[in-house]
Design a protein around this motif. Sequence first.
Motif, PDB file in Angstrom:
ATOM      1  N   ILE A  35       0.656  -0.987  -0.780  1.00 41.15           N
ATOM      2  CA  ILE A  35       0.150   0.368  -0.193  1.00 41.15           C
ATOM      3  C   ILE A  35       1.141   1.296   0.058  1.00 41.15           C
ATOM      4  O   ILE A  35       0.624   2.221  -0.954  1.00 41.15           O
ATOM      5  CB  ILE A  35      -0.556   0.640   1.775  1.00 41.15           C
ATOM      6  N   ALA A  36       2.247   1.158   0.710  1.00 43.77           N
ATOM      7  CA  ALA A  36       3.008   2.775   1.002  1.00 43.77           C
ATOM      8  C   ALA A  36       3.066   3.145  -0.486  1.00 43.77           C
ATOM      9  O   ALA A  36       3.388   4.010  -1.262  1.00 43.77           O
ATOM     10  CB  ALA A  36       3.552   1.971   1.700  1.00 43.77           C
ATOM     11  N   HIS A  37       3.790   1.447  -1.053  1.00 50.40           N
ATOM     12  CA  HIS A  37       4.332   1.531  -2.702  1.00 50.40           C
ATOM     13  C   HIS A  37       3.636   2.084  -3.380  1.00 50.40           C
ATOM     14  O   HIS A  37       3.627   3.392  -4.468  1.00 50.40           O
ATOM     15  CB  HIS A  37       5.082   0.365  -3.060  1.00 50.40           C
ATOM     16  N   LEU A  38       2.237   1.734  -3.331  1.00 56.76           N
ATOM     17  CA  LEU A  38       1.114   1.961  -4.294  1.00 56.76           C
ATOM     18  C   LEU A  38       1.521   3.832  -3.876  1.00 56.76           C
ATOM     19  O   LEU A  38       0.970   4.524  -4.718  1.00 56.76           O
ATOM     20  CB  LEU A  38       0.146   1.725  -4.570  1.00 56.76           C
ATOM     21  N   LEU A  39       0.595   4.091  -3.181  1.00 56.50           N
ATOM     22  CA  LEU A  39       1.340   5.599  -3.173  1.00 56.50           C
ATOM     23  C   LEU A  39       2.334   6.638  -2.742  1.00 56.50           C
ATOM     24  O   LEU A  39       2.075   7.104  -3.577  1.00 56.50           O
ATOM     25  CB  LEU A  39       0.110   5.400  -1.070  1.00 56.50           C
ATOM     26  N   ASP A  40       3.077   5.725  -2.284  1.00 56.92           N
ATOM     27  CA  ASP A  40       4.004   6.690  -3.148  1.00 56.92           C
ATOM     28  C   ASP A  40       4.347   6.824  -4.433  1.00 56.92           C
ATOM     29  O   ASP A  40       4.513   7.401  -4.690  1.00 56.92           O
ATOM     30  CB  ASP A  40       5.645   6.096  -2.817  1.00 56.92           C
ATOM     31  N   THR A  41       3.812   5.999  -5.200  1.00 59.00           N
ATOM     32  CA  THR A  41       4.253   6.271  -6.693  1.00 59.00           C
ATOM     33  C   THR A  41       3.107   6.700  -7.662  1.00 59.00           C
ATOM     34  O   THR A  41       2.738   6.626  -8.443  1.00 59.00           O
ATOM     35  CB  THR A  41       4.155   4.727  -7.080  1.00 59.00           C
ATOM     36  N   ASP A  42       2.478   7.068  -6.787  1.00 60.26           N
ATOM     37  CA  ASP A  42       1.199   7.891  -7.430  1.00 60.26           C
ATOM     38  C   ASP A  42       0.047   7.172  -8.185  1.00 60.26           C
ATOM     39  O   ASP A  42      -0.462   7.056  -9.023  1.00 60.26           O
ATOM     40  CB  ASP A  42       1.756   8.424  -8.311  1.00 60.26           C
ATOM     41  N   ARG A  43       0.014   5.724  -7.923  1.00 60.55           N
ATOM     42  CA  ARG A  43      -0.830   4.633  -8.655  1.00 60.55           C
ATOM     43  C   ARG A  43      -1.689   4.511  -7.708  1.00 60.55           C
ATOM     44  O   ARG A  43      -2.608   4.247  -9.209  1.00 60.55           O
ATOM     45  CB  ARG A  43       0.024   2.849  -8.708  1.00 60.55           C
ATOM     46  N   ILE A  44      -2.367   5.042  -6.762  1.00 58.49           N
ATOM     47  CA  ILE A  44      -3.491   4.525  -6.151  1.00 58.49           C
ATOM     48  C   ILE A  44      -3.319   6.219  -5.287  1.00 58.49           C
ATOM     49  O   ILE A  44      -2.550   6.788  -5.069  1.00 58.49           O
ATOM     50  CB  ILE A  44      -3.884   3.472  -5.243  1.00 58.49           C
ATOM     51  N   ALA A  45      -4.521   7.065  -5.324  1.00 56.32           N
ATOM     52  CA  ALA A  45      -5.045   8.625  -4.314  1.00 56.32           C
ATOM     53  C   ALA A  45      -5.362   7.661  -2.908  1.00 56.32           C
ATOM     54  O   ALA A  45      -4.824   8.715  -1.916  1.00 56.32           O
ATOM     55  CB  ALA A  45      -5.900   8.971  -4.935  1.00 56.32           C
ATOM     56  N   ARG A  46      -6.257   6.410  -2.897  1.00 56.55           N
ATOM     57  CA  ARG A  46      -6.527   6.801  -2.020  1.00 56.55           C
ATOM     58  C   ARG A  46      -6.752   5.200  -1.474  1.00 56.55           C
ATOM     59  O   ARG A  46      -6.502   4.034  -2.374  1.00 56.55           O
ATOM     60  CB  ARG A  46      -8.116   7.033  -1.236  1.00 56.55           C
ATOM     61  N   ALA A  47      -5.996   4.330   0.158  1.00 57.22           N
ATOM     62  CA  ALA A  47      -6.224   2.729   0.425  1.00 57.22           C
ATOM     63  C   ALA A  47      -7.244   2.869   1.544  1.00 57.22           C
ATOM     64  O   ALA A  47      -7.106   3.307   2.108  1.00 57.22           O
ATOM     65  CB  ALA A  47      -5.159   2.495  -0.025  1.00 57.22           C
ATOM     66  N   LEU A  48      -8.133   1.488   1.202  1.00 57.37           N
ATOM     67  CA  LEU A  48      -9.347   1.458   2.291  1.00 57.37           C
ATOM     68  C   LEU A  48      -8.613  -0.575   2.974  1.00 57.37           C
ATOM     69  O   LEU A  48      -8.933  -1.084   2.181  1.00 57.37           O
ATOM     70  CB  LEU A  48     -10.433   1.133   1.669  1.00 57.37           C
ATOM     71  N   LEU A  49      -8.148  -0.096   4.206  1.00 53.41           N
ATOM     72  CA  LEU A  49      -7.297  -1.201   4.553  1.00 53.41           C
ATOM     73  C   LEU A  49      -9.128  -1.991   5.013  1.00 53.41           C
ATOM     74  O   LEU A  49      -9.019  -1.621   6.296  1.00 53.41           O
ATOM     75  CB  LEU A  49      -6.434  -1.157   5.601  1.00 53.41           C
ATOM     76  N   HIS A  50      -9.704  -2.830   4.668  1.00 50.16           N
ATOM     77  CA  HIS A  50     -10.553  -3.672   5.940  1.00 50.16           C
ATOM     78  C   HIS A  50      -9.939  -4.880   6.380  1.00 50.16           C
ATOM     79  O   HIS A  50      -8.805  -5.523   6.184  1.00 50.16           O
ATOM     80  CB  HIS A  50     -11.526  -4.495   4.857  1.00 50.16           C
ATOM     81  N   VAL A  51      -9.607  -5.013   8.234  1.00 49.85           N
ATOM     82  CA  VAL A  51      -9.862  -5.944   8.815  1.00 49.85           C
ATOM     83  C   VAL A  51     -10.199  -6.171   9.640  1.00 49.85           C
ATOM     84  O   VAL A  51     -12.135  -5.741   9.916  1.00 49.85           O
ATOM     85  CB  VAL A  51      -8.785  -5.666   9.552  1.00 49.85           C
ATOM     86  N   LYS A  52     -10.173  -7.013  10.393  1.00 47.05           N
ATOM     87  CA  LYS A  52     -11.673  -8.102  10.963  1.00 47.05           C
ATOM     88  C   LYS A  52     -11.934  -6.177  12.039  1.00 47.05           C
ATOM     89  O   LYS A  52     -11.196  -6.245  13.134  1.00 47.05           O
ATOM     90  CB  LYS A  52     -11.571  -9.599  11.525  1.00 47.05           C
TER      91      LYS A  52
END
Length: 386
Positions: free
Chosen positions: A211-228
Amino acid sequence: MPDSAAAPVILGTTGPFPHSVLAERHPAIIRQVRDAFPYGPEQHRALDALLHNCTEGVIEPLPGDAGAWRDWGLDTYAGRSWFDVPWLWSESWFYRRLLDAVGYFGPGPWQGIDPFRPFKLAELDAKETDEELAALDDLGGDADRALLHGSLWGNRADLGFRLSAAESGDAVDALVADDSAALWPLLHGGGTLCLVADNAGRELVPDLLLIAHLLDTDRIARALLHVKPHPYYVSDATTADVLDALRRLTAAPGAAAGYGRTLWSAMADGRLTVRAHPFSCAPLPYAEMPGDLRAEFASAALTVFKGDLNYRRLVGDRLWPPTTPFADVTAWFPGPVAALRTLKSDVVTGLSADTEAALDAAEAERWRTAGTHALIQVNPRASAAT
């Protein structure tokens, strides 16, 4: 959708693997939890009762308000053997009753105390985690592939699985399906990634790194991390486990700390949001998810399901012929969807006939459950209208 009548729902009596989980793994987990804390006589009695009930008894109603479990099938399955109901359901029921036994839902002094936390922290603090974080300093040019595969193979770090799986030092790790070429075009900047996490500890760390890599490289603007929303399946990630992993990263030397700072900042400014939806602990396939969760997945550029349990819930916990196309069993999904999974149960789809034949010839049926093979599967055109 393919004909589900040709793919029966897996029960606790469907073959040796589901039976061994109910008859052997669950009792082992009870014993480990009992020894991990100085529980008092009340908890010991409740754990002993659960040990007897889950192997020899029948499904009993929950004390007090059964809440969502009535909607999830409790009234239908009460009074039946744990082995004679859908395996996905009885596994989930086991963890719900285990939390009852140790007083997790309270009221009382043990309310909210994760019975699996000692195991999770021991793994997070292990030297293997140090070695994996140190490798980030020499990641090289192909970070996309390295971090994707780190997230994929990190799924072997599954505490519940390792309780009953023999270590195999000479097993050959291999991808049995690899759709990664179809994954990257879906992450082209400006969109949202939903990542449905599986395990805490040494699996959650590479998920966060990706997730950090995708944010750093602007592949994504936002991440939603679903946990229990509460402890589940021994090592499944909760919000507390996310925070433990973030602290582990930010305290590490070298490149790992940089990834940790990216994630810490992203949580603070809303680019990374943790979700803990009640349906994440439901004993049902994701095809039955509620409308709010469906809408969230529909709005994402890509939803990634991590791990074996989430795979079972995504495609349906059925004995699909392994050559059943992944696109067919996920056609109902409301947006583009991918699965990153090491194989630890009988459910599998999307294999070529040649791959299935080669695996059967080399390993009989063991390849399905040993955790030595993995898959990356993508359906870029999944749609509720399909």
